[in-house]
Design a protein around this motif. Structure first.
Motif, PDB file in Angstrom:
ATOM      1  N   PRO A 322       0.818  -1.230   0.000  1.00 17.64           N
ATOM      2  CA  PRO A 322       0.000   0.000   0.000  1.00 17.64           C
ATOM      3  C   PRO A 322       0.847   1.273   0.000  1.00 17.64           C
ATOM      4  CG  PRO A 322      -0.851  -1.585   1.595  1.00 17.64           C
ATOM      5  CD  PRO A 322       0.489  -2.095   1.143  1.00 17.64           C
ATOM      6  N   LEU A 323       1.983   1.255   0.714  1.00 17.12           N
ATOM      7  CA  LEU A 323       2.859   2.427   0.782  1.00 17.12           C
ATOM      8  C   LEU A 323       3.371   2.831  -0.596  1.00 17.12           C
ATOM      9  CD1 LEU A 323       4.396   4.458   2.611  1.00 17.12           C
ATOM     10  CD2 LEU A 323       6.263   2.768   2.712  1.00 17.12           C
ATOM     11  N   SER A 324       3.511   1.873  -1.488  1.00 18.78           N
ATOM     12  CA  SER A 324       4.001   2.182  -2.834  1.00 18.78           C
ATOM     13  C   SER A 324       3.097   3.178  -3.552  1.00 18.78           C
ATOM     14  CB  SER A 324       4.140   0.902  -3.665  1.00 18.78           C
ATOM     15  OG  SER A 324       2.871   0.326  -3.943  1.00 18.78           O
ATOM     16  N   GLY A 325       1.842   3.291  -3.099  1.00 16.55           N
ATOM     17  CA  GLY A 325       0.917   4.233  -3.719  1.00 16.55           C
ATOM     18  C   GLY A 325       1.416   5.667  -3.679  1.00 16.55           C
ATOM     19  N   ILE A 326       2.070   6.055  -2.588  1.00 27.33           N
ATOM     20  CA  ILE A 326       2.621   7.414  -2.485  1.00 27.33           C
ATOM     21  C   ILE A 326       3.627   7.665  -3.610  1.00 27.33           C
ATOM     22  CG2 ILE A 326       4.117   8.919  -1.119  1.00 27.33           C
ATOM     23  CD1 ILE A 326       2.840   7.847   1.374  1.00 27.33           C
ATOM     24  N   PHE A 327       4.496   6.696  -3.850  1.00 28.01           N
ATOM     25  CA  PHE A 327       5.567   6.870  -4.829  1.00 28.01           C
ATOM     26  C   PHE A 327       5.073   6.683  -6.264  1.00 28.01           C
ATOM     27  CE2 PHE A 327       7.376   4.992  -0.879  1.00 28.01           C
ATOM     28  CZ  PHE A 327       7.940   6.169  -0.398  1.00 28.01           C
ATOM     29  N   MET A 328       3.970   5.960  -6.426  1.00 32.81           N
ATOM     30  CA  MET A 328       3.386   5.808  -7.760  1.00 32.81           C
ATOM     31  C   MET A 328       2.629   7.063  -8.199  1.00 32.81           C
ATOM     32  SD  MET A 328       1.939   1.913  -7.872  1.00 32.81           S
ATOM     33  CE  MET A 328       3.001   0.479  -7.662  1.00 32.81           C
ATOM     34  N   SER A 329       2.336   7.933  -7.244  1.00 35.22           N
ATOM     35  CA  SER A 329       1.395   9.027  -7.463  1.00 35.22           C
ATOM     36  C   SER A 329       1.691   9.903  -8.671  1.00 35.22           C
ATOM     37  CB  SER A 329       1.316   9.887  -6.199  1.00 35.22           C
ATOM     38  OG  SER A 329       2.596  10.401  -5.865  1.00 35.22           O
ATOM     39  N   VAL A 330       2.934  10.311  -8.862  1.00 35.91           N
ATOM     40  CA  VAL A 330       3.235  11.314  -9.888  1.00 35.91           C
ATOM     41  C   VAL A 330       3.756  10.718 -11.190  1.00 35.91           C
ATOM     42  CG1 VAL A 330       3.717  13.063  -8.141  1.00 35.91           C
ATOM     43  CG2 VAL A 330       5.594  11.696  -9.063  1.00 35.91           C
ATOM     44  N   ILE A 331       4.053   9.439 -11.203  1.00 38.95           N
ATOM     45  CA  ILE A 331       4.752   8.879 -12.368  1.00 38.95           C
ATOM     46  C   ILE A 331       3.881   8.844 -13.614  1.00 38.95           C
ATOM     47  CG2 ILE A 331       5.824   6.793 -13.308  1.00 38.95           C
ATOM     48  CD1 ILE A 331       7.094   6.318 -10.627  1.00 38.95           C
ATOM     49  N   TYR A 332       2.696   8.255 -13.532  1.00 36.12           N
ATOM     50  CA  TYR A 332       1.881   8.129 -14.739  1.00 36.12           C
ATOM     51  C   TYR A 332       1.404   9.469 -15.288  1.00 36.12           C
ATOM     52  CZ  TYR A 332      -1.646   6.784 -18.067  1.00 36.12           C
ATOM     53  OH  TYR A 332      -2.384   6.669 -19.219  1.00 36.12           O
ATOM     54  N   PRO A 333       0.846  10.376 -14.445  1.00 38.32           N
ATOM     55  CA  PRO A 333       0.431  11.657 -15.019  1.00 38.32           C
ATOM     56  C   PRO A 333       1.588  12.438 -15.638  1.00 38.32           C
ATOM     57  CG  PRO A 333       0.261  11.688 -12.613  1.00 38.32           C
ATOM     58  CD  PRO A 333       0.474  10.277 -13.025  1.00 38.32           C
ATOM     59  N   THR A 334       2.791  12.278 -15.101  1.00 45.57           N
ATOM     60  CA  THR A 334       3.946  12.974 -15.672  1.00 45.57           C
ATOM     61  C   THR A 334       4.362  12.344 -16.996  1.00 45.57           C
ATOM     62  OG1 THR A 334       4.695  13.554 -13.445  1.00 45.57           O
ATOM     63  CG2 THR A 334       6.288  13.789 -15.229  1.00 45.57           C
ATOM     64  N   PHE A 335       4.340  11.011 -17.076  1.00 46.13           N
ATOM     65  CA  PHE A 335       4.577  10.343 -18.360  1.00 46.13           C
ATOM     66  C   PHE A 335       3.602  10.871 -19.414  1.00 46.13           C
ATOM     67  CE2 PHE A 335       6.550   6.125 -16.703  1.00 46.13           C
ATOM     68  CZ  PHE A 335       7.808   6.686 -16.784  1.00 46.13           C
ATOM     69  N   ASN A 336       2.324  10.915 -19.034  1.00 49.87           N
ATOM     70  CA  ASN A 336       1.288  11.373 -19.956  1.00 49.87           C
ATOM     71  C   ASN A 336       1.530  12.808 -20.383  1.00 49.87           C
ATOM     72  OD1 ASN A 336      -0.950  10.238 -21.232  1.00 49.87           O
ATOM     73  ND2 ASN A 336      -1.979   9.783 -19.322  1.00 49.87           N
ATOM     74  N   SER A 337       1.775  13.663 -19.409  1.00 54.70           N
ATOM     75  CA  SER A 337       1.930  15.084 -19.701  1.00 54.70           C
ATOM     76  C   SER A 337       3.162  15.361 -20.559  1.00 54.70           C
ATOM     77  CB  SER A 337       2.025  15.874 -18.392  1.00 54.70           C
ATOM     78  OG  SER A 337       2.328  17.224 -18.654  1.00 54.70           O
ATOM     79  N   LYS A 338       4.304  14.842 -20.145  1.00 55.12           N
ATOM     80  CA  LYS A 338       5.533  15.114 -20.889  1.00 55.12           C
ATOM     81  C   LYS A 338       5.500  14.453 -22.268  1.00 55.12           C
ATOM     82  CE  LYS A 338       7.253  17.540 -17.570  1.00 55.12           C
ATOM     83  NZ  LYS A 338       7.212  19.016 -17.685  1.00 55.12           N
ATOM     84  N   GLY A 339       4.910  13.258 -22.350  1.00 54.80           N
ATOM     85  CA  GLY A 339       4.803  12.599 -23.645  1.00 54.80           C
ATOM     86  C   GLY A 339       3.949  13.392 -24.613  1.00 54.80           C
ATOM     87  N   ILE A 340       2.790  13.866 -24.146  1.00 51.91           N
ATOM     88  CA  ILE A 340       1.899  14.664 -24.983  1.00 51.91           C
ATOM     89  C   ILE A 340       2.540  16.005 -25.316  1.00 51.91           C
ATOM     90  CG2 ILE A 340      -0.323  15.877 -25.019  1.00 51.91           C
ATOM     91  CD1 ILE A 340      -1.436  13.560 -23.299  1.00 51.91           C
ATOM     92  N   SER A 341       3.240  16.595 -24.344  1.00 53.45           N
ATOM     93  CA  SER A 341       3.845  17.914 -24.535  1.00 53.45           C
ATOM     94  C   SER A 341       5.014  17.909 -25.514  1.00 53.45           C
ATOM     95  CB  SER A 341       4.319  18.471 -23.191  1.00 53.45           C
ATOM     96  OG  SER A 341       3.222  18.719 -22.334  1.00 53.45           O
ATOM     97  N   CYS A 342       5.470  16.742 -25.913  1.00 50.05           N
ATOM     98  CA  CYS A 342       6.535  16.656 -26.913  1.00 50.05           C
ATOM     99  C   CYS A 342       6.008  16.864 -28.334  1.00 50.05           C
ATOM    100  CB  CYS A 342       7.243  15.289 -26.832  1.00 50.05           C
ATOM    101  SG  CYS A 342       8.463  15.175 -25.506  1.00 50.05           S
ATOM    102  N   PHE A 343       4.697  17.101 -28.470  1.00 42.62           N
ATOM    103  CA  PHE A 343       4.086  17.218 -29.795  1.00 42.62           C
ATOM    104  C   PHE A 343       3.230  18.478 -29.897  1.00 42.62           C
ATOM    105  CE2 PHE A 343       5.097  12.834 -29.072  1.00 42.62           C
ATOM    106  CZ  PHE A 343       5.591  12.393 -30.294  1.00 42.62           C
TER     107      PHE A 343
END
Length: 426
Positions: A322-343
């Motif tokens: 369950p603690l891993s949830g804190i560290f998972m928090s920002v990874i996916y939205p940042t992947f999405n944002s930076k990936g989309i922002s490259c275009f």
């Protein structure tokens, strides 16, 4: 009210509408671990068969993201958004008449297709209302924070429905009702118009060409690995934390005290709660710290939670997973944002669809492979988590390279100047 004030007002409404959409569909998608436990009993199916409740939903999203993601770029965000929401509402309401496992699986697949349509439109819309790539990342983290709220509400609602003697399918009926409200809201909001989309509309061929782009592929593979690890928690953690699956009275007997047993029972909800809190914190972190270093640190902590939780067994995993949830928090939205922002903005729907395809593929393949591996080893979920731990290690290695080599720095700077250098008009 001035034009700028009107624009800001509309952007605020659009932002909240997007947040609520993410929350609504998370109520169903992230309740799957609780639903799978009921499905296994109701339809007498194996782990592998039950995992299709999750895998087919994600396959529907993957297909939709790859082959229908261009709709938001070609026909506009609003029309595509409403189309996807309408399909999702219909699929939810049809759960009231479903009575066979095959029919339920078909509805799950349809709802996945619908989510792929409206989510790519929503992700593209975030780019339309953002004034910089940094603001884009902040808004994306906000959307995923509300997704986390829905992920908390969903499993709790399923558990409450079951304790009240109400069938779990009513979760989908409730989600369908919320979706209908969101459709009404979307119809009343004025959306920004993109001149670039009108002048250079994107089609399916252009969308598929993104599969060759190294920036789209890099973030997509990262999303695949992250989601494969994340979905292991909410799909199979309930099964892993059970001490003795053959005896209802001893199901949590390996835990030292009653509070730890309670944590094991509500571990998925705790995970989602920590992930939601982490995403609200992530909005602030991404505005103040270099994103590559934040992702590197957090991926390392995720890897350690998996490795130690697997080696030490349930008694530590009940805290670490369950603690891993804190560290998972920002990874996916940042992947999405930076990936989309490259275009360019005119491609945001298409590239969001490509990333969504790999996201859904990871969410479908990860838990399915874990189910197969577990079944091959006597049904013990521990062996499935060996696979999940491998995903977390690969994710860390990829983000280590990203932090050292900085492969997207120049591309993001170029897009920042070209796409966000002048005020956006409605």
């Amino acid at each position: 009210m001035s034009t700028n004030q009107t624009s800001e007002h509309n952007y605020g409404l659009i932002r909240w509408l997007t947040y609520l959409m993410f929350m609504m569909f998370a109520m169903t998608s992230d309740s799957v671990g609780e639903i799978i436990k009921e499905v296994k009993i109701e339809f007498a199916v194996t782990n592998t068969q039950a995992s299709l409740m999750h895998s087919l939903f994600m396959i529907g999203i993957a297909f939709s993201g790859l082959f229908l993601g261009f709709l938001a770029d070609k026909f506009g965000r609003k029309k595509t958004l409403i189309l996807g929401l309408a399909l999702f509402a219909i699929s939810c309401y049809l759960f009231m008449v479903g009575s066979t496992f095959a029919f339920i699986l078909s509805l799950v697949t349809l709802s996945g297709l619908a989510v792929g349509v409206f989510k790519t439109a929503a992700l593209a819309l975030i780019g339309d209302i953002s004034r910089s790539t940094k603001e884009h990342t902040g808004t994306m983290n906000g959307a995923e924070a509300f997704f986390g709220v829905g992920a908390i509400i969903g499993p709790i609602l399923v558990a409450w429905l079951i304790t009240q003697g109400v069938h779990w399918t009513w979760l989908y009926v409730i989600a369908g009702g919320l979706c209908t409200v969101l459709i009404c809201m979307a119809l009343m909001v004025e959306y920004p118009q993109s001149k670039a989309i009108k002048e250079k509309p994107t089609n399916l061929v252009d969308s598929l060409k993104l599969l060759k782009d190294p920036y789209a592929l890099g973030f997509s593979f990262g999303a695949f690995l992250y989601v494969a690890a994340e979905s292991a928690i909410y799909v199979w953690m309930p099964s892993y934390l059970i001490c003795d699956a053959n005896s209802a009275s001893d199901i949590y007997s390996c835990y030292a005290n009653e509070s730890t047993q309670t944590l094991a029972i509500y571990a998925v909800s705790v995970f989602f709660a920590l992930r939601a809190v982490g995403r609200f914190v992530g909005i602030w972190m991404m505005q103040h710290f270099e994103w590559t270093k934040v992702l590197l640190l957090f991926s390392f902590m995720i890897m350690m939670c998996f490795v130690v939780g697997l080696i030490a067994g349930q008694t530590l995993a009940v805290f670490l997973f369950p603690l891993s949830g804190i560290f998972m928090s920002v990874i996916y939205p940042t992947f999405n944002s930076k990936g989309i922002s490259c275009f360019e903005k005119r491609q945001h729907g298409s590239v969001a669809g490509v990333i969504l395809f790999f996201t859904a593929a990871g969410a479908a393949a990860g838990p399915f492979i874990m189910g197969v591996v577990s079944d091959a080893n006597g049904g013990d979920a521990k062996y499935g988590f060996v696979v999940a731990t491998g995903f977390s290690i690969l994710l860390f290695l990829g983000l280590l390279y990203n932090a050292i080599a900085q492969p997207t720095r120049e591309r993001l700077a170029m897009i920042e100047k070209r796409e966000y250098g002048v005020p956006q008009h409605t």
